[in-house]
Design an enzyme around this catalytic site. Structure first.
Site, mmCIF file in Angstrom:
data_model
loop_
_atom_site.group_PDB
_atom_site.id
_atom_site.type_symbol
_atom_site.label_atom_id
_atom_site.label_comp_id
_atom_site.label_asym_id
_atom_site.label_seq_id
_atom_site.Cartn_x
_atom_site.Cartn_y
_atom_site.Cartn_z
ATOM 1 N N SER A 80 0.799 -1.229 0.000
ATOM 2 C CA SER A 80 0.000 0.000 0.000
ATOM 3 C C SER A 80 0.830 1.276 0.000
ATOM 4 O O SER A 80 0.267 2.369 -0.009
ATOM 5 C CB SER A 80 -0.909 0.036 1.225
ATOM 6 O OG SER A 80 -1.727 -1.099 1.248
ATOM 7 N N THR A 108 -1.985 2.609 4.161
ATOM 8 C CA THR A 108 -1.321 3.910 4.098
ATOM 9 C C THR A 108 -0.667 4.206 5.434
ATOM 10 O O THR A 108 -1.283 4.014 6.480
ATOM 11 C CB THR A 108 -2.367 5.006 3.823
ATOM 12 O OG1 THR A 108 -2.892 4.808 2.534
ATOM 13 C CG2 THR A 108 -1.772 6.401 3.943
ATOM 14 N N THR A 133 1.473 6.907 0.482
ATOM 15 C CA THR A 133 0.640 5.784 0.047
ATOM 16 C C THR A 133 0.785 5.540 -1.451
ATOM 17 O O THR A 133 1.177 6.444 -2.203
ATOM 18 C CB THR A 133 -0.851 6.091 0.345
ATOM 19 O OG1 THR A 133 -1.643 4.927 0.115
ATOM 20 C CG2 THR A 133 -1.397 7.207 -0.525
ATOM 21 N N ARG A 175 -6.286 9.041 -10.366
ATOM 22 C CA ARG A 175 -7.018 9.227 -9.097
ATOM 23 C C ARG A 175 -6.049 9.641 -7.974
ATOM 24 O O ARG A 175 -4.983 9.067 -7.804
ATOM 25 C CB ARG A 175 -7.721 7.925 -8.724
ATOM 26 C CG ARG A 175 -8.510 7.978 -7.405
ATOM 27 C CD ARG A 175 -7.713 7.466 -6.234
ATOM 28 N NE ARG A 175 -8.515 7.357 -5.015
ATOM 29 C CZ ARG A 175 -8.023 7.118 -3.817
ATOM 30 N NH1 ARG A 175 -6.732 6.949 -3.659
ATOM 31 N NH2 ARG A 175 -8.797 7.043 -2.762
ATOM 32 N N THR A 215 -6.504 7.126 7.235
ATOM 33 C CA THR A 215 -6.284 5.993 6.337
ATOM 34 C C THR A 215 -7.662 5.455 5.953
ATOM 35 O O THR A 215 -8.650 5.744 6.613
ATOM 36 C CB THR A 215 -5.411 4.913 7.012
ATOM 37 O OG1 THR A 215 -5.179 3.839 6.095
ATOM 38 C CG2 THR A 215 -6.061 4.360 8.268
ATOM 39 N N GLY A 216 -7.698 4.696 4.866
ATOM 40 C CA GLY A 216 -8.988 4.183 4.403
ATOM 41 C C GLY A 216 -9.403 4.849 3.106
ATOM 42 O O GLY A 216 -8.564 5.397 2.387
ATOM 43 N N GLY A 231 -10.101 7.319 0.755
ATOM 44 C CA GLY A 231 -9.770 8.737 0.767
ATOM 45 C C GLY A 231 -10.890 9.648 0.322
ATOM 46 O O GLY A 231 -11.009 10.785 0.804
HETATM 47 N N1 ASP Z 1 -6.287 6.738 2.110
HETATM 48 C C1 ASP Z 1 -5.678 6.097 0.977
HETATM 49 C C2 ASP Z 1 -6.272 6.648 -0.285
HETATM 50 O O1 ASP Z 1 -7.479 6.860 -0.334
HETATM 51 C C3 ASP Z 1 -5.822 4.637 0.951
HETATM 52 C C4 ASP Z 1 -5.457 3.871 2.149
HETATM 53 O O2 ASP Z 1 -5.441 4.363 3.274
HETATM 54 O O3 ASP Z 1 -5.125 2.705 1.968
HETATM 55 O O4 ASP Z 1 -5.557 6.785 -1.239
#
Ligand code: ASP
Length: 341
Positions: free
Chosen positions: A78, A201, A219, A229, A252-253, A255
């Protein structure tokens, strides 16, 4: 305000095996230096940051050095080298950094560079700008002496080819489409990427011996994303925010959900209102739920925060978010609390 007591633990690994009760935060005085990162495997990144912090170095240097560990790790799918590519098979990296003076730098959709965080720092220090994207970011990196490398490892290429077999991706997940599905009372609203995929991330926050805060976030973004993107991670205020008077936060998560409510800035502003880091993170997560309701079924967002006293906390939408801490008392992984059962 939740208070935890840190007990002495001498090695890096032993604390990971320790029970939660063996580690809590005293809340007396200020715990510094301290470094905190999203996700358990980033104990290794914290250990690297700790080298700078424990020798009296600056939080900014610590977070840059720390997040370079997962950036260079081919097994971290990631972040950086070995990160999963976009749906065209190209690895594109996002990163940002912020210091105690509100200096900021970020790169978005950067290709072929191992350490986007260091490029982001140079954007901050060597340019009149705060964000560089795509080919411009790459040209800047090359002009600063960074080496061009292939970021796609055999492992990440294999994962991409596997994904191509089904290409579970719904580029038509527009608001219109979502609303139609909600109206039809569909139980599961598919998200345009495999939600089982780890969101790893790294967002790292640190306070140095002088009590100054900095943060870094880096990330490869959502696996198999649309080309071009950009998520929350390189956006100051979304993926990261530092206010040296109050505290710092990172996310994180998915986005997209963080960007729309300026997640990390929101968490810091909630701490300014007097909330503890954990409650500030919870309130930010609750704001996403309030804004999005059914539209966020099955997706993950996690926030992590650190305040000027060295108190910390995290909260997420879904089960499974955790984070790693290092202080003079040692290293520890915490499971974040979450809203959904
Ligand atoms: N937050 C990151 C994104 O949306 C992804 C992740 O946390 O894995 O790019």
């Amino acid at each position: 305000m939740q208070r935890r007591k840190f007990l002495q633990l001498s090695t890096l690994i032993a604390p990971l095996l320790a029970t939660k009760n063996a580690f809590s935060f005293s809340g007396t005085g200020v715990t510094k230096p301290i470094v905190i990162s999203t996700w358990a495997p980033n104990v290794k990144a914290n250990a690297e940051a700790w080298k700078t912090l424990s020798s009296g170095g600056r939080a900014l240097d610590a977070v840059e050095a720390g997040v370079k560990i997962p950036e260079a790790d081919p097994d971290d799918t990631s972040v950086g080298y070995g990160g999963l590519p976009d749906r065209d098979g190209i690895v594109t990296l996002d990163a940002c950094i912020m210091d105690e003076f509100a200096n900021i730098g970020s790169v978005m959709a950067l290709e072929n560079i191992m350490h986007p965080i260091s490029v982001a720092r140079l954007v901050m220090e060597k340019t009149p700008h705060v964000q560089l994207a795509g080919d411009g970011a790459l040209q800047f990196a090359l002009s600063m002496g960074f080496e061009k490398i292939n970021l796609l490892t055999p492992g990440s290429e294999k994962a991409w080819k596997e994904w191509l077999k089904t290409s579970k991706y719904d580029p038509n997940r527009t608001n219109e489409e979502i609303n139609k599905r909600i109206k039809n009372d569909e139980k599961h609203l598919p998200y345009p990427w495999p939600v089982a995929m780890n969101h790893d991330t790294i967002g790292m926050l640190a306070m140095d011996v002088n009590g100054n805060l900095s943060g870094a976030c880096t990330t490869s973004g959502m696996a198999f994303k649309m080309r071009g993107r950009v998520g929350d991670s390189p956006i100051i205020g979304a993926g990261l925010f530092v206010d040296n008077e109050i505290g710092a936060a990172t996310s994180t998560g998915v986005g997209e959900e963080v960007v729309r409510m300026c997640g990390s800035h929101t968490v810091v502003e909630l701490m300014r209102q007097g909330y503890s880091p954990e409650i500030a993170c919870r309130k930010a997560v609750e704001r996403i739920v309030k804004l999005r309701g059914n539209k966020i079924k099955g997706i993950q967002v996690g926030f992590l925060a650190l305040n000027k006293k060295g108190e910390f906390g995290g909260y997420s939408l879904e089960k499974g978010f955790n984070y790693a801490i290092q202080t003079n008392a040692g290293s520890k992984v915490y499971d974040g609390k979450y809203i959904k059962p």
